[in-house]
Design a protein around this motif. Structure first.
Motif, PDB file in Angstrom:
ATOM      1  N   GLU A 105      66.465  29.266 156.963  1.00 51.22           N
ATOM      2  CA  GLU A 105      65.743  30.277 156.862  1.00 51.22           C
ATOM      3  C   GLU A 105      64.850  30.684 158.069  1.00 51.22           C
ATOM      4  O   GLU A 105      64.833  31.776 158.713  1.00 51.22           O
ATOM      5  CB  GLU A 105      64.240  29.737 156.000  1.00 51.22           C
ATOM      6  CG  GLU A 105      64.667  29.848 154.688  1.00 51.22           C
ATOM      7  CD  GLU A 105      63.420  29.174 153.757  1.00 51.22           C
ATOM      8  OE1 GLU A 105      62.350  29.487 154.123  1.00 51.22           O
ATOM      9  OE2 GLU A 105      63.449  29.028 152.566  1.00 51.22           O
ATOM     10  N   VAL A 106      64.884  29.578 159.026  1.00 56.40           N
ATOM     11  CA  VAL A 106      64.426  29.929 160.537  1.00 56.40           C
ATOM     12  C   VAL A 106      65.480  30.765 161.233  1.00 56.40           C
ATOM     13  O   VAL A 106      65.019  31.659 161.941  1.00 56.40           O
ATOM     14  CB  VAL A 106      64.106  28.539 161.169  1.00 56.40           C
ATOM     15  CG1 VAL A 106      63.536  28.758 162.721  1.00 56.40           C
ATOM     16  CG2 VAL A 106      62.910  27.882 160.440  1.00 56.40           C
ATOM     17  N   THR A 107      66.685  30.324 161.111  1.00 55.39           N
ATOM     18  CA  THR A 107      67.742  31.031 161.623  1.00 55.39           C
ATOM     19  C   THR A 107      67.632  32.692 161.319  1.00 55.39           C
ATOM     20  O   THR A 107      67.881  33.471 162.137  1.00 55.39           O
ATOM     21  CB  THR A 107      69.124  30.535 161.438  1.00 55.39           C
ATOM     22  OG1 THR A 107      69.104  29.087 161.735  1.00 55.39           O
ATOM     23  CG2 THR A 107      70.313  31.260 162.190  1.00 55.39           C
ATOM     24  N   VAL A 108      67.526  32.683 159.790  1.00 60.02           N
ATOM     25  CA  VAL A 108      67.470  34.078 159.454  1.00 60.02           C
ATOM     26  C   VAL A 108      66.310  34.804 160.006  1.00 60.02           C
ATOM     27  O   VAL A 108      66.508  36.001 160.432  1.00 60.02           O
ATOM     28  CB  VAL A 108      67.455  33.912 157.951  1.00 60.02           C
ATOM     29  CG1 VAL A 108      67.054  35.670 157.243  1.00 60.02           C
ATOM     30  CG2 VAL A 108      68.771  33.455 157.331  1.00 60.02           C
ATOM     31  N   VAL A 109      65.020  34.172 159.883  1.00 58.93           N
ATOM     32  CA  VAL A 109      63.953  35.149 160.653  1.00 58.93           C
ATOM     33  C   VAL A 109      64.196  35.633 162.239  1.00 58.93           C
ATOM     34  O   VAL A 109      63.920  36.561 162.518  1.00 58.93           O
ATOM     35  CB  VAL A 109      62.743  34.136 160.437  1.00 58.93           C
ATOM     36  CG1 VAL A 109      61.555  34.770 161.219  1.00 58.93           C
ATOM     37  CG2 VAL A 109      62.257  33.962 159.005  1.00 58.93           C
ATOM     38  N   MET A 110      64.688  34.436 162.717  1.00 58.45           N
ATOM     39  CA  MET A 110      65.060  34.741 164.295  1.00 58.45           C
ATOM     40  C   MET A 110      66.110  35.796 164.396  1.00 58.45           C
ATOM     41  O   MET A 110      65.987  36.594 165.571  1.00 58.45           O
ATOM     42  CB  MET A 110      65.289  33.394 165.016  1.00 58.45           C
ATOM     43  CG  MET A 110      64.244  32.434 165.102  1.00 58.45           C
ATOM     44  SD  MET A 110      62.697  32.957 165.576  1.00 58.45           S
ATOM     45  CE  MET A 110      61.375  31.645 165.004  1.00 58.45           C
ATOM     46  N   ARG A 111      67.113  35.657 163.690  1.00 56.13           N
ATOM     47  CA  ARG A 111      68.250  36.513 164.057  1.00 56.13           C
ATOM     48  C   ARG A 111      68.549  37.924 163.272  1.00 56.13           C
ATOM     49  O   ARG A 111      69.069  38.652 163.812  1.00 56.13           O
ATOM     50  CB  ARG A 111      69.492  35.685 164.097  1.00 56.13           C
ATOM     51  CG  ARG A 111      69.820  34.613 164.849  1.00 56.13           C
ATOM     52  CD  ARG A 111      71.165  34.246 164.975  1.00 56.13           C
ATOM     53  NE  ARG A 111      72.040  34.059 163.809  1.00 56.13           N
ATOM     54  CZ  ARG A 111      72.844  33.256 163.369  1.00 56.13           C
ATOM     55  NH1 ARG A 111      72.918  32.088 164.243  1.00 56.13           N
ATOM     56  NH2 ARG A 111      73.383  33.366 162.370  1.00 56.13           N
ATOM     57  N   GLU A 112      67.712  37.737 162.143  1.00 56.82           N
ATOM     58  CA  GLU A 112      68.111  39.298 161.235  1.00 56.82           C
ATOM     59  C   GLU A 112      67.053  39.967 160.867  1.00 56.82           C
ATOM     60  O   GLU A 112      67.144  40.986 160.176  1.00 56.82           O
ATOM     61  CB  GLU A 112      68.664  38.433 159.876  1.00 56.82           C
ATOM     62  CG  GLU A 112      69.968  37.492 160.055  1.00 56.82           C
ATOM     63  CD  GLU A 112      71.093  38.425 160.638  1.00 56.82           C
ATOM     64  OE1 GLU A 112      71.049  39.552 160.451  1.00 56.82           O
ATOM     65  OE2 GLU A 112      71.995  37.636 161.523  1.00 56.82           O
ATOM     66  N   MET A 113      65.831  39.534 161.426  1.00 53.95           N
ATOM     67  CA  MET A 113      64.502  40.286 161.166  1.00 53.95           C
ATOM     68  C   MET A 113      64.811  42.092 161.565  1.00 53.95           C
ATOM     69  O   MET A 113      64.173  42.790 160.848  1.00 53.95           O
ATOM     70  CB  MET A 113      63.302  39.825 161.873  1.00 53.95           C
ATOM     71  CG  MET A 113      61.938  40.550 161.258  1.00 53.95           C
ATOM     72  SD  MET A 113      60.524  39.869 162.137  1.00 53.95           S
ATOM     73  CE  MET A 113      60.602  40.911 163.367  1.00 53.95           C
ATOM     74  N   HIS A 114      65.510  42.148 162.508  1.00 55.90           N
ATOM     75  CA  HIS A 114      65.780  43.392 162.964  1.00 55.90           C
ATOM     76  C   HIS A 114      66.369  44.370 162.155  1.00 55.90           C
ATOM     77  O   HIS A 114      66.462  45.573 162.011  1.00 55.90           O
ATOM     78  CB  HIS A 114      66.761  43.536 164.133  1.00 55.90           C
ATOM     79  CG  HIS A 114      67.990  42.979 164.087  1.00 55.90           C
ATOM     80  ND1 HIS A 114      68.278  41.650 164.134  1.00 55.90           N
ATOM     81  CD2 HIS A 114      69.292  43.687 163.641  1.00 55.90           C
ATOM     82  CE1 HIS A 114      69.759  41.646 163.562  1.00 55.90           C
ATOM     83  NE2 HIS A 114      70.128  42.785 163.284  1.00 55.90           N
ATOM     84  N   ALA A 115      67.080  43.655 160.935  1.00 58.38           N
ATOM     85  CA  ALA A 115      67.683  44.467 159.810  1.00 58.38           C
ATOM     86  C   ALA A 115      66.633  44.962 158.785  1.00 58.38           C
ATOM     87  O   ALA A 115      67.124  45.938 158.097  1.00 58.38           O
ATOM     88  CB  ALA A 115      68.724  43.751 159.030  1.00 58.38           C
ATOM     89  N   LEU A 116      65.478  44.548 158.930  1.00 62.74           N
ATOM     90  CA  LEU A 116      64.461  45.050 158.043  1.00 62.74           C
ATOM     91  C   LEU A 116      63.949  46.775 158.503  1.00 62.74           C
ATOM     92  O   LEU A 116      64.169  46.697 159.568  1.00 62.74           O
ATOM     93  CB  LEU A 116      63.067  44.308 157.770  1.00 62.74           C
ATOM     94  CG  LEU A 116      63.508  42.999 157.270  1.00 62.74           C
ATOM     95  CD1 LEU A 116      62.410  41.931 157.323  1.00 62.74           C
ATOM     96  CD2 LEU A 116      63.794  42.988 155.753  1.00 62.74           C
ATOM     97  N   THR A 117      63.689  47.641 157.432  1.00 61.98           N
ATOM     98  CA  THR A 117      63.251  48.802 157.776  1.00 61.98           C
ATOM     99  C   THR A 117      62.034  49.169 157.150  1.00 61.98           C
ATOM    100  O   THR A 117      61.587  48.769 156.278  1.00 61.98           O
ATOM    101  CB  THR A 117      64.526  49.838 157.287  1.00 61.98           C
ATOM    102  OG1 THR A 117      64.602  49.656 155.968  1.00 61.98           O
ATOM    103  CG2 THR A 117      65.632  49.439 157.888  1.00 61.98           C
TER     104      THR A 117
END
Length: 214
Positions: A105-117
């Motif tokens: 979950e932490v990895t997702v928050v750090m790396r993938e948050m930019h994918a949110l719109t």
């Protein structure tokens, strides 16, 4: 309403979230298909959309849950009667505990948050800004007590940067545990933040700074 049905749906949703976090962490948000999530969670496509709405909504829910939990723990630390140095240690401990317990979950928050719109991105950014403000509050408390030098954005982001990056390399099963690493990182981070008087008092007395200023 049938409570057993509620429990079943919650269990299914948690399984979907867990599998999605693992896949997003491994393959990235854009590299993970909805079909792959359903396969991993053993949920049919129709049922999957019923539980998550959309893939982006799933990413948002994962990220939001993590940041909100961090906020709850962080607010408790900031509201405590602990002195600033110890508060910073506790904030570091809570952060590293999350990395140890929920690395995917932490990895997702750090790396993938930019994918949110759109609104999702704005809402999550607001939550992360609030979490960041907790560190600024503790630094400012230290400045007001004459313990820390500054509480500017460079100091706050520098501390968070050091803590956030641990998701890449920290493994509590190998080497230092959470408590020991939190202590070590906090000492490293705050060494340059201590005022000359606070640093001198710590060295001369051999006591932790928080006991000197309490």
């Amino acid at each position: 309403m049938d409570s057993s049905g509620d429990s079943s749906r919650e269990s299914t949703r948690e399984r979907i979230l867990r599998k999605a976090a693992e896949l997003f962490a491994e393959r990235g948000f854009h590299g993970t298909s909805v079909a792959r999530i359903g396969e991993a969670a053993e949920v049919q496509r129709g049922a999957l959309y019923y539980h998550i709405g959309s893939k982006e909504n799933l990413l948002y829910d994962l990220s939001k849950r993590h940041v909100e939990e961090a906020l709850v723990r962080g607010r408790a630390v900031v509201a405590s009667d602990l002195p600033p140095v110890e508060k910073m240690r506790r904030l570091a401990f809570e952060h590293l505990s999350a990395v140890a317990a929920r690395r995917a979950e932490v990895t997702v928050v750090m790396r993938e948050m930019h994918a949110l719109t759109g609104d999702r991105a704005e809402r999550l950014r607001a939550l992360r800004d609030e979490h960041q403000s907790l560190f600024k509050t503790v630094l400012q408390e230290g400045v007001d007590l004459g313990v820390f030098r500054e509480a500017d954005s460079v100091s706050v982001l520098g501390i968070l940067g050091a803590l956030n990056w641990t998701y890449v390399w920290f493994d509590p099963a190998r080497g230092l545990g959470v408590e020991a690493l939190a202590e070590r990182l906090t000492d490293m981070i705050l060494h340059g933040q201590l005022t000359a008087e606070a640093a001198s008092t710590e060295i001369d007395s051999g006591k932790p700074v928080e006991r000197v200023i309490a």
